[in-house]
Design an enzyme around this catalytic site. Structure first.
Site, mmCIF file in Angstrom:
data_model
loop_
_atom_site.group_PDB
_atom_site.id
_atom_site.type_symbol
_atom_site.label_atom_id
_atom_site.label_comp_id
_atom_site.label_asym_id
_atom_site.label_seq_id
_atom_site.Cartn_x
_atom_site.Cartn_y
_atom_site.Cartn_z
ATOM 1 N N GLU A 145 0.858 -1.188 0.000
ATOM 2 C CA GLU A 145 0.000 0.000 0.000
ATOM 3 C C GLU A 145 0.901 1.248 0.000
ATOM 4 O OE1 GLU A 145 -1.994 0.223 3.782
ATOM 5 O OE2 GLU A 145 -3.516 1.631 3.091
ATOM 6 N N LYS A 174 -9.555 1.695 -1.965
ATOM 7 C CA LYS A 174 -9.719 1.054 -0.647
ATOM 8 C C LYS A 174 -11.082 1.378 -0.047
ATOM 9 C CE LYS A 174 -7.166 0.565 3.748
ATOM 10 N NZ LYS A 174 -5.947 0.994 4.462
ATOM 11 N N CYS A 201 -4.834 -3.385 2.519
ATOM 12 C CA CYS A 201 -4.563 -3.442 3.959
ATOM 13 C C CYS A 201 -5.786 -3.776 4.804
ATOM 14 C CB CYS A 201 -3.882 -2.154 4.414
ATOM 15 S SG CYS A 201 -2.885 -2.446 5.897
ATOM 16 N N VAL A 245 -0.161 -2.511 10.657
ATOM 17 C CA VAL A 245 0.388 -2.094 11.952
ATOM 18 C C VAL A 245 -0.122 -2.990 13.082
ATOM 19 C CG1 VAL A 245 0.856 0.295 11.339
ATOM 20 C CG2 VAL A 245 -1.414 -0.304 12.153
HETATM 21 C C1 ACM Z 1 -3.940 -0.052 7.155
HETATM 22 O O1 ACM Z 1 -5.049 -0.231 6.659
HETATM 23 N N1 ACM Z 1 -2.986 0.586 6.510
HETATM 24 C C2 ACM Z 1 -3.644 -0.547 8.505
#
Ligand code: ACM
Length: 265
Positions: free
Chosen positions: A42, A113, A146, A173
């Site tokens: 990402e 996203k 992510c 994370v």
């Molecule tokens: C994320 O979605 N970058 C944790």
């Protein structure tokens, strides 16, 4: 029948804001990668820890048409590979946390996203294009970014639409995703290529530590390849795409036909 192909992740530690250098490093690693599908993290070209809307805007680019898409298209052509990579997309005054899908012939599509994480909600619009499957010839791929992993509907939707391989660009994370992908792949009987970043970012008093451990996961819950936590590295696995097309768990259970949708509402 067996349909063999190679899938790869490239795990990187980008330098925040250094777009040219980050792209250059990615291209150097793509040069060394022998796979039909190559997934990058990402926001691989910009870094993640944005501190203002203006900063996000300055790091964004149109999709298609931006420098990142152009450079990745050239290397995709040279390597005869498909590339999935995360970047900040600008459309008019709106920004999206997007992933570009590139074929050896150039731009193929994009994913925006859908499930934004944390302060991403301050900078980005939530994705509005849905979960789409891209037929790349040897297999069908779906894309998530992510935090989408946290929502089982993301991969379920793509699997129900026929995706064989989920390309997952990430800047993780939380420590859970790599293990969770085992279940996500098992419950959908798909492959997943999670390309995570490594390293730390500290900006404006905030600090994020990214978990690395990029992973290729199989439909039988096997981890086919896993990177180190703090490295920059390429991971490759040879996969048999036909395994993702067989949704029979045993003689009596087909994992999609056995769904009892009327009880799910
Ligand atoms: C994320 O979605 N970058 C944790």
């Amino acid at each position: 029948m067996v349909i063999l192909m190679k899938a790869a992740f490239i795990q990187l530690n980008p330098v925040f804001g250094e777009i040219e250098g980050n792209i250059e490093k990615a291209v150097t690693l793509i040069e060394r990668t022998d796979a039909e599908i190559i997934v990058l993290p990402e926001l691989f070209n910009t870094g993640y820890l944005i501190t203002s809307q203006q900063e996000a805007f300055d790091l964004s680019e149109p999709l298609p048409g931006g420098k990142t898409t152009e450079t990745l298209s050239a290397i995709a052509r040279k390597k005869n590979a498909h590339i999935v990579a995360g970047l900040i997309e600008r459309q008019d005054e709106n920004l999206f946390n997007s992933a570009v899908i590139i074929s050896p012939s150039g731009y193929l599509g994009k994913y925006r996203k859908i499930h934004l994480f944390n302060e991403e909600k301050l900078w980005f619009q939530p994705g509005d294009l849905g979960f789409n499957v891209f037929d790349i010839g040897i297999c069908k791929i779906g894309v998530i970014v992510c935090f989408d992993w946290f929502f089982p509907e993301s991969m379920r939707t793509l699997a129900l639409k026929g995706a064989d391989v989920i390309c997952h660009s990430a800047n993780l994370v939380l420590p859970f995703c790599q293990d969770a992908m085992i279940t996500r792949c098992l419950e959908n009987r798909v492959f997943a290529v999670t390309a995570n970043r490594s390293g730390e970012e500290e900006r404006n008093g905030k600090k994020f530590c990214y978990t690395g451990r990029s992973q290729i996961t199989g439909p039988d819950a096997k981890i086919l390849c896993r990177a180190g936590a703090v490295t920059e590295e390429i991971g490759i696995a040879e996969i048999d795409v036909t395994l993702s097309r067989d949704k029979n768990l045993n003689y009596y259970n087909h994992i999609f036909l056995d769904r009892r949708e009327k009880f799910y509402h």
